[in-house]
Design an enzyme around this catalytic site. Structure first.
Site, mmCIF file in Angstrom:
data_model
loop_
_atom_site.group_PDB
_atom_site.id
_atom_site.type_symbol
_atom_site.label_atom_id
_atom_site.label_comp_id
_atom_site.label_asym_id
_atom_site.label_seq_id
_atom_site.Cartn_x
_atom_site.Cartn_y
_atom_site.Cartn_z
ATOM 1 N N ASP A 50 -0.119 4.897 12.162
ATOM 2 C CA ASP A 50 0.798 5.281 12.150
ATOM 3 C C ASP A 50 0.755 6.338 10.875
ATOM 4 O OD1 ASP A 50 3.672 5.363 13.357
ATOM 5 O OD2 ASP A 50 3.881 6.171 10.811
ATOM 6 N N TYR A 55 3.217 12.739 5.789
ATOM 7 C CA TYR A 55 2.358 12.676 4.927
ATOM 8 C C TYR A 55 1.167 13.356 4.280
ATOM 9 C CZ TYR A 55 4.649 8.419 6.702
ATOM 10 O OH TYR A 55 5.951 7.568 7.836
ATOM 11 N N LYS A 80 4.189 12.417 13.335
ATOM 12 C CA LYS A 80 4.807 12.818 13.166
ATOM 13 C C LYS A 80 5.178 14.578 13.173
ATOM 14 C CE LYS A 80 6.187 7.828 11.428
ATOM 15 N NZ LYS A 80 4.658 8.184 11.209
ATOM 16 N N HIS A 113 10.563 13.311 13.258
ATOM 17 C CA HIS A 113 10.439 12.434 12.329
ATOM 18 C C HIS A 113 11.926 12.185 12.027
ATOM 19 C CE1 HIS A 113 7.792 10.948 8.578
ATOM 20 N NE2 HIS A 113 9.128 9.988 9.013
ATOM 21 N N LEU A 195 9.375 -4.245 5.147
ATOM 22 C CA LEU A 195 9.197 -6.160 4.409
ATOM 23 C C LEU A 195 10.924 -5.304 3.314
ATOM 24 C CD1 LEU A 195 5.888 -6.510 3.696
ATOM 25 C CD2 LEU A 195 7.228 -8.110 5.507
ATOM 26 N N LYS A 235 2.496 -1.271 5.067
ATOM 27 C CA LYS A 235 1.854 -0.476 4.968
ATOM 28 C C LYS A 235 0.769 -0.920 3.687
ATOM 29 C CE LYS A 235 2.813 1.732 1.189
ATOM 30 N NZ LYS A 235 1.560 1.797 0.312
ATOM 31 N N ARG A 241 -4.941 -7.363 1.793
ATOM 32 C CA ARG A 241 -3.445 -7.706 2.438
ATOM 33 C C ARG A 241 -3.366 -7.233 3.809
ATOM 34 N NH1 ARG A 241 0.680 -7.507 -0.606
ATOM 35 N NH2 ARG A 241 0.199 -9.031 -1.591
#
Length: 279
Positions: A50, A55, A80, A113, A195, A235, A241
């Site tokens: 994504d 970005y 987006k 977006h 999160l 992310k 992670r």
């Protein structure tokens, strides 16, 4: 540890396109690091990426895909529209720029977006999106950060229901009214900031659930998203992670566990309010 890609569920969009329910978000990953992070994610079993024009790392996403050796057709790519490119013609031209930067012939999902309601361009933008889908430049089209009134206006003034709506969604902001609208109209819910930028992970109730299941608080929240039926793409710039985040398909939350998480809703945003944000 590599997760078998067939362990990640796929959801079917209204036009039959299938979307992996778990992916990698590349928001705030520096452009010079993006290719490596994408390659590492694909090696870890991710098949959903994504990104967004804003970005400024679409080139890195495309490079990471090419470097990975994973066939293009196995990877679901979302980008987006930049806020300053709203409008029918601008949206079409912006897609051509994304495809050039990604070095792809098409994206799997193209999103508006933000609705930017004061600009009043999102309906014209959506008509441009419909043309791009018909032309095969986007397999599916959708929106991000749209509220119920924005979705209702699209329904009244266009022939295409958004395949997805990507919204801020986490235990502290559960958006039940918006999710119910999605369910009633066949719109898949995607969760950004799943999160709450880590803000919810210190809750002692989450720590209890993590101990019960032998998982981390983040894994508990990500599993909650999956069981709610959300598409989720946390992310991370850390390969460790990334692997930890996707390692959520070997356990399930019980109904009582889900009730605990439901009780954490505060209606609290970590990002902008779509009704007032103007880019």
């Amino acid at each position: 540890m590599t997760i078998e890609t067939n362990r990640v569920p796929q959801l079917e969009l209204t036009n039959g396109v299938r979307i992996p329910q778990f992916g990698l978000g590349v928001f705030q990953i520096p452009p010079e690091e993006t290719a490596a992070r994408v390659r590492e994610a694909l090696e870890a079993g991710y098949r959903h990426l994504d990104t967004a024009q804003m970005y400024r790392n679409e080139e890195g996403v495309g490079a990471g895909i090419r470097d990975s050796g994973v066939p293009r057709e196995e990877i679901f790519v979302t980008t987006k529209l930049a806020n300053d490119a709203q409008g029918h013609d601008n949206a079409i031209n912006a897609m051509e720029g994304s495809l050039q930067r990604l070095e792809l012939d098409y994206v799997d999902l193209y999103l508006i977006h933000w609705p930017l309601p004061k600009q009043d361009k999102y309906v014209a933008t959506w008509h441009g999106f419909e043309e791009l889908q018909r032309a095969g430049k986007a397999r599916a089209i959708g929106v991000s950060n749209f509220q119920v009134p924005h979705l209702e206006r699209l329904a009244a003034e266009s022939a295409t229901v958004p395949a997805v709506n990507q919204i801020e969604l986490h235990p502290a902001l559960q958006q039940p009214e918006l999710r119910a609208y999605h369910e009633a109209h066949g719109i898949v819910t995607e969760a950004w900031s799943p999160l709450a930028q880590g803000e919810v992970l210190e809750d002692p109730l989450l720590a209890e659930l993590a101990g019960k299941h032998g998982k981390t608080p983040a894994q508990i929240v990500l599993r909650w998203h999956v069981q709610l039926g959300n598409v989720v793409f946390p992310k991370s710039s850390s390969p460790k992670r990334m692997r930890e985040n996707i390692d959520i398909f070997d356990f399930s939350l019980s109904d009582s566990d889900l009730d605990v998480l439901s009780g954490l809703d505060e209606g609290r945003r970590t990002g902008f309010d779509p009704d007032t944000f103007e880019g």
